[in-house]
Design an enzyme around this catalytic site. Structure first.
Site, PDB file in Angstrom:
ATOM      1  N   GLY A  45      76.192 -56.442 -77.404  1.00 49.74           N
ATOM      2  CA  GLY A  45      76.148 -55.751 -78.701  1.00 49.74           C
ATOM      3  C   GLY A  45      77.458 -55.057 -79.000  1.00 49.74           C
ATOM      4  O   GLY A  45      77.477 -53.922 -79.462  1.00 49.74           O
ATOM      5  N   ALA A  46      78.553 -55.782 -78.746  1.00 47.65           N
ATOM      6  CA  ALA A  46      79.859 -55.112 -78.786  1.00 47.65           C
ATOM      7  C   ALA A  46      80.539 -55.198 -80.148  1.00 47.65           C
ATOM      8  O   ALA A  46      81.667 -54.773 -80.279  1.00 47.65           O
ATOM      9  CB  ALA A  46      80.775 -55.716 -77.726  1.00 47.65           C
ATOM     10  N   ASN A  47      79.855 -55.722 -81.158  1.00 42.73           N
ATOM     11  CA  ASN A  47      80.608 -55.872 -82.404  1.00 42.73           C
ATOM     12  C   ASN A  47      80.455 -54.713 -83.391  1.00 42.73           C
ATOM     13  O   ASN A  47      80.984 -54.756 -84.485  1.00 42.73           O
ATOM     14  CB  ASN A  47      80.387 -57.238 -83.063  1.00 42.73           C
ATOM     15  CG  ASN A  47      78.951 -57.461 -83.418  1.00 42.73           C
ATOM     16  OD1 ASN A  47      78.167 -56.515 -83.387  1.00 42.73           O
ATOM     17  ND2 ASN A  47      78.606 -58.686 -83.748  1.00 42.73           N
ATOM     18  N   GLY A  49      79.668 -50.104 -83.684  1.00 40.53           N
ATOM     19  CA  GLY A  49      79.244 -48.811 -83.140  1.00 40.53           C
ATOM     20  C   GLY A  49      79.722 -48.508 -81.735  1.00 40.53           C
ATOM     21  O   GLY A  49      80.883 -48.707 -81.393  1.00 40.53           O
ATOM     22  N   ILE A  50      78.782 -48.036 -80.915  1.00 40.78           N
ATOM     23  CA  ILE A  50      79.116 -47.595 -79.564  1.00 40.78           C
ATOM     24  C   ILE A  50      79.642 -48.745 -78.712  1.00 40.78           C
ATOM     25  O   ILE A  50      80.587 -48.584 -77.953  1.00 40.78           O
ATOM     26  CB  ILE A  50      77.860 -47.011 -78.870  1.00 40.78           C
ATOM     27  CG1 ILE A  50      77.336 -45.830 -79.679  1.00 40.78           C
ATOM     28  CG2 ILE A  50      78.172 -46.582 -77.455  1.00 40.78           C
ATOM     29  CD1 ILE A  50      76.050 -45.269 -79.119  1.00 40.78           C
ATOM     30  N   GLY A  51      79.030 -49.930 -78.861  1.00 39.00           N
ATOM     31  CA  GLY A  51      79.443 -51.082 -78.065  1.00 39.00           C
ATOM     32  C   GLY A  51      80.902 -51.436 -78.317  1.00 39.00           C
ATOM     33  O   GLY A  51      81.670 -51.719 -77.390  1.00 39.00           O
ATOM     34  N   SER A 174      68.027 -43.847 -74.078  1.00 45.50           N
ATOM     35  CA  SER A 174      68.049 -42.852 -75.144  1.00 45.50           C
ATOM     36  C   SER A 174      67.188 -41.659 -74.775  1.00 45.50           C
ATOM     37  O   SER A 174      66.255 -41.764 -73.979  1.00 45.50           O
ATOM     38  CB  SER A 174      67.539 -43.452 -76.440  1.00 45.50           C
ATOM     39  OG  SER A 174      67.327 -42.437 -77.367  1.00 45.50           O
ATOM     40  N   TYR A 199      60.251 -48.424 -80.006  1.00 45.17           N
ATOM     41  CA  TYR A 199      61.637 -48.169 -79.579  1.00 45.17           C
ATOM     42  C   TYR A 199      61.642 -47.235 -78.370  1.00 45.17           C
ATOM     43  O   TYR A 199      62.306 -47.498 -77.364  1.00 45.17           O
ATOM     44  CB  TYR A 199      62.415 -47.563 -80.750  1.00 45.17           C
ATOM     45  CG  TYR A 199      63.809 -47.132 -80.382  1.00 45.17           C
ATOM     46  CD1 TYR A 199      64.806 -48.080 -80.194  1.00 45.17           C
ATOM     47  CD2 TYR A 199      64.119 -45.788 -80.211  1.00 45.17           C
ATOM     48  CE1 TYR A 199      66.082 -47.694 -79.842  1.00 45.17           C
ATOM     49  CE2 TYR A 199      65.396 -45.395 -79.866  1.00 45.17           C
ATOM     50  CZ  TYR A 199      66.369 -46.347 -79.679  1.00 45.17           C
ATOM     51  OH  TYR A 199      67.635 -45.965 -79.323  1.00 45.17           O
TER      52      TYR A 199
END
Ligand SMILES: *[C@@H]1O[C@H](CO)[C@@H](O)[C@H](O)[C@H]1NC(C)=O
Ligand SMILES: *[C@@H]1O[C@H](CO)[C@@H](O)[C@H](O)[C@H]1NC(C)=O
Ligand SMILES: *[C@@H]1O[C@H](CO)[C@@H](O)[C@H](O)[C@H]1NC(C)=O
Length: 316
Positions: A45-47, A49-51, A174, A199
């Site tokens: 999920g690196a594309n 925000g945090i990633g 989280s 979630y």
């Protein structure tokens, strides 16, 4: 009258002081100077925000960074951006859809063929509060992507991690796990479903797995950590600038994605953290986990159920 005026001014005072609050309330900063030349890293999920911020920092330190993304086109743009800002050309994009075990297996197969080592795996990708839906394999989306998808990915890459010790796995969980419960009779939301709670449940599953995995990996040289990144300025309010302003005004503790990446980086990089394998971190400090999140019986059972669902051997 004076009181009224003061009250009226309060939002503006808050607004002016916001950068200060932000600094104060997001004290956790990864100060490690570790360089990563010759090291190989995967960030899921690196594309955005945090990633993305995590990947950028790791690239800055010289690692070869694999951006594992569902949207390869978007990933390529991000890779270019990271290459340009860090001067590190070894930022690579690979397709990974965690909602499809076929995609996970294909990703792992190609990676294992391509690379001799894997030093850091950051399980960052996640879905949040989506309406009831299912993955390609028929798992409920939250538990399917946030938990089972990363479970399978970790399983497939574990040998490589063991061959590359000292190596680390970081799971982004989280604070929301405190509201999570593992209902074994309703793991997939078959009987009742709430997007928000689904979630939380999946994030609790992340924490339980980090601990179970740490127990199993004791002495192997692979260590694992789960992190709470903080409440991050996401794109929830992107459609209204007024809402965005209000949001930022009242939620002074909201972090930027860069600040949100700090705890993941801390766990991936800090020297001497190995003895704390299996622990949960927030703001670059050890953090408290809910009582369910510390329950070994539940962790074991969830491990077995997950292996069962994915058709994996129980002992890995
Ligand atoms: C937020 O949304 C805007 C507009 O849709 C987009 O340009 C921006 O890249 C998004 N930011 C993140 C962090 O996804
Ligand atoms: C991360 O979470 C996934 C899904 O819960 C789990 O399968 C995996 O073992 C965890 N890894 C670590 C290092 O915690
Ligand atoms: C762990 O969970 C099980 C099942 O919910 C419960 O029976 C047990 O008492 C719990 N153990 C601890 C130490 O909380």
């Amino acid at each position: 009258m004076v009181v009224f005026l003061v009250l009226l001014c309060l939002p503006f005072i808050f607004y002016l002081l916001k950068p200060k609050f932000r600094k104060m309330l997001s004290s956790g900063v990864c100060t490690s100077k570790v360089q990563l030349h010759g090291k190989v890293v995967i960030v899921t999920g690196a594309n955005t925000g945090i990633g993305k911020e995590t990947a950028k920092d790791l690239a800055q330190r010289g690692a070869r960074v694999y951006l594992a993304c569902r949207d390869v086109q978007k990933g390529e743009l991000v890779a270019k951006e990271i290459q340009a800002t860090t001067g590190n050309n070894q930022v690579l994009v690979r397709k990974l859809d965690l909602a499809d075990t076929k995609s996970i297996r294909a990703f792992a197969k190609d990676f294992l063929a391509e690379e001799k080592h894997l030093h850091i795996l950051i399980n960052n990708a996640g879905v949040m509060m989506c309406p009831y839906s299912k993955t390609a394999d028929g798992f409920e989306m939250h538990i399917g992507v946030n938990h089972l998808g990363h479970f399978l990915l970790t399983y497939l890459l574990l040998e490589k991690l063991k061959e590359s010790t000292p190596s680390r796995i970081v799971n982004v969980s989280s604070l929301a796990h405190h509201l999570g419960r593992i209902h074994f009779h309703n793991l997939q939301g078959e009987k009742f479903y709430s997007a928000g709670l689904a979630y939380c449940h999946s994030k609790l599953a992340n924490i339980l797995f980090t601990q179970e995995l740490a127990r199993r990996l004791k002495g192997s040289g692979v260590t694992t950590y789960s992190v709470h990144p903080g409440t991050v300025d996401s794109n929830l309010t992107r459609h209204s600038s007024f809402m965005k302003w209000m949001w930022q005004l009242f939620f002074l503790f909201i972090k930027t994605p860069k600040q949100g990446a700090q705890t993941s980086l801390y766990c991936a990089l800090t020297e001497g953290l190995e003895s704390l394998s299996g622990s949960h971190f927030s703001d670059c400090h050890l953090a408290w986990v809910s009582s369910q999140g510390r329950n070994e019986t539940i962790a074991r059972r969830l491990w077995d159920v997950s292996c069962d669902l994915l058709g994996l051997p129980l002992d890995w």
